[in-house]
Design a protein around this motif. Structure first.
Motif, PDB file in Angstrom:
ATOM      1  N   VAL A 242       0.839  -1.200   0.000  1.00  0.00           N
ATOM      2  CA  VAL A 242       0.000   0.000   0.000  1.00  0.00           C
ATOM      3  C   VAL A 242       0.873   1.249   0.000  1.00  0.00           C
ATOM      4  O   VAL A 242       2.014   1.224   0.469  1.00  0.00           O
ATOM      5  N   HIS A 243       0.298   2.333  -0.523  1.00  0.00           N
ATOM      6  CA  HIS A 243       1.048   3.590  -0.614  1.00  0.00           C
ATOM      7  C   HIS A 243       0.033   4.730  -0.679  1.00  0.00           C
ATOM      8  O   HIS A 243      -1.017   4.582  -1.326  1.00  0.00           O
ATOM      9  N   PRO A 244       0.307   5.860  -0.027  1.00  0.00           N
ATOM     10  CA  PRO A 244      -0.635   6.986  -0.102  1.00  0.00           C
ATOM     11  C   PRO A 244      -0.854   7.492  -1.523  1.00  0.00           C
ATOM     12  O   PRO A 244      -1.950   7.963  -1.865  1.00  0.00           O
ATOM     13  N   ASP A 245       0.175   7.438  -2.345  1.00  0.00           N
ATOM     14  CA  ASP A 245       0.095   7.912  -3.731  1.00  0.00           C
ATOM     15  C   ASP A 245       0.892   6.954  -4.609  1.00  0.00           C
ATOM     16  O   ASP A 245       2.054   7.217  -4.932  1.00  0.00           O
ATOM     17  N   PRO A 246       0.296   5.826  -5.004  1.00  0.00           N
ATOM     18  CA  PRO A 246       1.041   4.806  -5.747  1.00  0.00           C
ATOM     19  C   PRO A 246       1.731   5.323  -7.005  1.00  0.00           C
ATOM     20  O   PRO A 246       2.786   4.808  -7.379  1.00  0.00           O
ATOM     21  N   ASP A 247       1.160   6.336  -7.647  1.00  0.00           N
ATOM     22  CA  ASP A 247       1.770   6.852  -8.868  1.00  0.00           C
ATOM     23  C   ASP A 247       3.119   7.526  -8.598  1.00  0.00           C
ATOM     24  O   ASP A 247       3.905   7.739  -9.517  1.00  0.00           O
ATOM     25  N   LYS A 248       3.376   7.866  -7.335  1.00  0.00           N
ATOM     26  CA  LYS A 248       4.650   8.482  -6.978  1.00  0.00           C
ATOM     27  C   LYS A 248       5.545   7.539  -6.172  1.00  0.00           C
ATOM     28  O   LYS A 248       6.617   7.941  -5.709  1.00  0.00           O
ATOM     29  N   ARG A 258      -3.884   1.919  -3.272  1.00  0.00           N
ATOM     30  CA  ARG A 258      -3.935   3.228  -2.632  1.00  0.00           C
ATOM     31  C   ARG A 258      -4.361   3.041  -1.175  1.00  0.00           C
ATOM     32  O   ARG A 258      -5.344   2.363  -0.883  1.00  0.00           O
ATOM     33  N   LEU A 259      -3.614   3.635  -0.258  1.00  0.00           N
ATOM     34  CA  LEU A 259      -3.857   3.441   1.163  1.00  0.00           C
ATOM     35  C   LEU A 259      -5.294   3.803   1.546  1.00  0.00           C
ATOM     36  O   LEU A 259      -5.912   3.132   2.380  1.00  0.00           O
ATOM     37  N   ASP A 260      -5.841   4.841   0.934  1.00  0.00           N
ATOM     38  CA  ASP A 260      -7.207   5.254   1.253  1.00  0.00           C
ATOM     39  C   ASP A 260      -8.256   4.240   0.799  1.00  0.00           C
ATOM     40  O   ASP A 260      -9.414   4.315   1.230  1.00  0.00           O
TER      41      ASP A 260
END
Length: 278
Positions: A242-248, A258-260
């Motif tokens: 997971v990542h807050p902004d996978p594109d970055k 996406r974490l959300d």
């Protein structure tokens, strides 16, 4: 072969027979700054609200990046310090990849669950080294291996005295740059006696499918579909990067959730689990 411990205990988390669906989650790689710790704190909030047992995952070194110029992480010493901070701040058990035999012992001083990457699933010396640490071990099924071939991996770990063995399904190579999932692999690997984890994010990878073949692409939109199918097939835990902004993200962004979006997916998976159990 010795009896395979099931459920497997990792800190306060138990995975396997009679246990709730567990989650192994975190960023693909530790990125600069406090992002790793912030993700861990958010995961605690999400899983605490839903009652999902959680093991935090992050890699300190991505030793198998497609390109030699890709970001790899902070290295062993820096990575273990990050894990110490995560454990102190959250109380979570943690897991990470072990790529070389000499890494096993120092990693085990901090990390609760040692993970053997899929490309190294048959490396006997590495399996012996991780088993000797006294930590539980999670081996990802090689993309080149049949599910029933993992019985030999389990046998090696048990012969080496592993404290506990998990197996992870993460897709099988199908042609060039494509992975497929055969959900029969989950019950077939469970026949070894080991609990089975389903890696829903690496399963949607398109290896070497990124720009100029230098990076791995992925089909992030297919993560929920595969995760739901795996839970319906009876997996014992789900693995999600997971990542807050996978594109970055600096690694595996195209196949990271996406974490959300995590809480909503977990609610769905818990309903699937309840329906299957009922």
């Amino acid at each position: 072969m010795n009896v395979v411990p099931n459920p497997v205990t990792v800190g306060p988390v138990k995975i396997g027979y009679g246990q709730p669906l567990a989650l192994i989650a975190g960023p693909c790689v530790m990125e600069p700054g406090d992002l790793t710790r912030r993700i861990a704190a958010r995961l605690v909030e999400i899983c605490g609200e839903l009652g999902v047992p959680l093991i935090f995952k992050a890699s300190f070194d991505k030793a198998n990046r497609t390109s030699g110029s890709s970001f790899r992480g902070p290295g062993l010493q820096g990575g273990m310090e990050v894990f110490r901070q995560v454990k102190a701040e959250t109380g979570l058990p943690v897991t990470t990849d072990v790529h070389e035999t000499i890494q096993a012992a120092p990693i085990a001083e901090v990390v609760d669950l040692l993970q053997v990457p899929a490309f190294l699933a048959r490396q006997t010396d590495l399996l012996e080294a991780v088993a000797a640490t006294g930590r539980a071990v999670n081996v990802k099924k090689g993309q080149f291996m049949a599910p029933w071939d993992m019985k030999n991996v389990v046998a090696k770990l048990q012969d080496f005295g592993a404290a506990g063995t998990l197996l992870t399904e993460r897709g099988t190579t199908f042609g060039y740059g494509r992975l497929v999932n055969d959900m029969r692999a989950i019950p077939q690997m469970q026949e070894t006696g080991a609990p089975v984890v389903f890696d829903a994010t690496h399963s949607v990878q398109l290896p070497g499918g990124g720009e100029g073949g230098k990076t791995t692409a992925g089909q992030r939109e297919m993560i929920p579909t595969l995760a739901k199918a795996a839970v319906a097939a009876g997996c014992d835990a789900v693995f999600l990067e997971v990542h807050p902004d996978p594109d970055k993200a600096l690694s595996d962004g195209p196949n990271s959730l996406r974490l959300d979006d995590l809480a909503g997916l977990l609610r769905t998976l818990l309903r699937v689990r309840e329906a299957v159990a009922g």
